[in-house]
Design a protein around this motif. Structure first.
Motif, PDB file in Angstrom:
ATOM      1  N   ILE A  54      52.469  36.041  53.682  1.00 30.35           N
ATOM      2  CA  ILE A  54      52.127  35.675  52.308  1.00 30.35           C
ATOM      3  C   ILE A  54      51.795  36.915  51.486  1.00 30.35           C
ATOM      4  N   TRP A  80      54.580  38.894  49.583  1.00 28.14           N
ATOM      5  CA  TRP A  80      55.103  38.282  48.364  1.00 28.14           C
ATOM      6  C   TRP A  80      54.029  38.227  47.273  1.00 28.14           C
ATOM      7  N   GLY A  81      52.830  37.840  47.653  1.00 29.27           N
ATOM      8  CA  GLY A  81      51.788  37.648  46.659  1.00 29.27           C
ATOM      9  C   GLY A  81      51.264  38.932  46.049  1.00 29.27           C
ATOM     10  N   ALA A 114      51.136  32.969  39.669  1.00 32.64           N
ATOM     11  CA  ALA A 114      51.797  32.704  40.949  1.00 32.64           C
ATOM     12  C   ALA A 114      51.286  33.651  42.035  1.00 32.64           C
ATOM     13  N   GLY A 115      51.165  34.943  41.694  1.00 33.57           N
ATOM     14  CA  GLY A 115      50.674  35.901  42.675  1.00 33.57           C
ATOM     15  C   GLY A 115      49.249  35.623  43.100  1.00 33.57           C
ATOM     16  N   SER A 116      48.371  35.324  42.124  1.00 34.35           N
ATOM     17  CA  SER A 116      46.974  35.047  42.465  1.00 34.35           C
ATOM     18  C   SER A 116      46.852  33.735  43.231  1.00 34.35           C
ATOM     19  N   LEU A 133      49.065  32.572  45.402  1.00 30.61           N
ATOM     20  CA  LEU A 133      49.427  32.896  46.778  1.00 30.61           C
ATOM     21  C   LEU A 133      48.302  33.620  47.497  1.00 30.61           C
ATOM     22  N   LEU A 134      47.709  34.604  46.802  1.00 39.49           N
ATOM     23  CA  LEU A 134      46.645  35.381  47.432  1.00 39.49           C
ATOM     24  C   LEU A 134      45.388  34.533  47.643  1.00 39.49           C
ATOM     25  N   PHE A 144      45.356  31.199  48.087  1.00 44.16           N
ATOM     26  CA  PHE A 144      45.671  30.296  49.203  1.00 44.16           C
ATOM     27  C   PHE A 144      45.548  31.026  50.533  1.00 44.16           C
ATOM     28  N   ARG A 145      46.049  32.238  50.566  1.00 43.15           N
ATOM     29  CA  ARG A 145      45.963  33.040  51.792  1.00 43.15           C
ATOM     30  C   ARG A 145      44.518  33.319  52.166  1.00 43.15           C
TER      31      ARG A 145
END
Length: 249
Positions: free
Chosen positions: A50, A53-54, A107-109, A111-112, A114-115
């Motif tokens: 993740i 990409w994030g 979108a990036g935040s 993903l980060l 969620f990770r």
């Protein structure tokens, strides 16, 4: 002119100056007493799929969003009028570019975040201050998207005549509270959330934003030399010779 109360002075004069002071002094304190903690506390070893990409999506989009804000708030409307940029063209470009940057940050935040929440090993390295910074960042990004696609596209509201003037007046040490009070409510909430994240910044992992290795640009070149592998010398050819233990030559 709107009536200015003590509450208005708190939000539009006192809070900004407190945030700037904490931002500056907090970074100095952090560097002086916590240099080993001045890091992003990378969790790449805990999870990589993740992150790959994030992280780039968030960081590049955030840089684009910051550049857009700097141009929109720090550059007066009179300057763009003077160089001949039509107002409708400026608003259309800022709407498209700002929306693309904001969606990339969102979108990036996402993903980060969620990770950081879903991966136990990453979650264990996250402090409450980091969660607060993520929440504030999410509020800022969501409001930015709504303002760009909502007010600015439909009513063509010109924030540079209110928010921009007020922001620049803070650094001129003559805060213009009246103009920011004329801005729509969501613009004001957006500004307050931005000052809040400045308060949190020095005490979170966001400090790594100032650790970009600029020295790398003028470091000496690394010379790489390749050599063919050499085979070991055989016994009796002038090099090391095999011999029985206890036998002298």
């Amino acid at each position: 002119m709107p009536h200015i109360t003590t509450w208005h002075l708190w939000w539009w004069v006192i809070l900004p100056y407190i945030s700037i002071a904490v931002f500056v002094v907090g970074h100095i304190w952090r560097w002086r007493y916590d240099q080993f903690g001045w890091t992003s506390r990378s969790t790449q070893l805990q999870e990589q799929r993740i992150l790959k990409w994030g992280a780039p999506l968030f960081h590049y989009s955030a840089l684009a969003a910051i550049a857009g804000h700097a141009m929109g708030i720090l550059v007066p409307k009179s300057f763009t009028d003077w160089i001949g940029i039509p107002e409708t063209f400026y608003q259309d470009v800022s709407a498209v570019a700002g929306s693309a940057a904001a969606i990339g940050v969102l979108a990036g935040s996402a993903l980060l975040t969620f990770r950081r929440v879903a991966v136990p090993r990453v979650r264990a390295t996250t402090s409450p201050v980091d969660y607060l910074a993520l929440i504030l960042l999410g509020v800022i990004v969501l409001l930015g998207i709504w303002l760009t696609l909502g007010i600015q596209d439909t009513s063509h509201y010109e924030y540079r005549d209110t928010v921009g003037v007020w922001f620049r007046s803070l650094f001129a040490l003559h805060p213009n509270v009246a103009v920011i009070m004329d801005a729509p409510l969501m613009y004001r909430v957006h500004a307050i959330a931005a000052w809040a994240i400045f308060l949190v910044w020095p005490f979170s992992r966001l400090v790594h934003a100032w650790s970009y290795p600029l020295w790398y640009l003028w470091r000496p070149y690394i010379v790489m030399r390749h050599s063919a592998p050499r085979l070991p010398q055989e016994p009796g050819t002038g090099g090391r010779r095999w011999r029985k233990i206890g036998v002298r030559y």
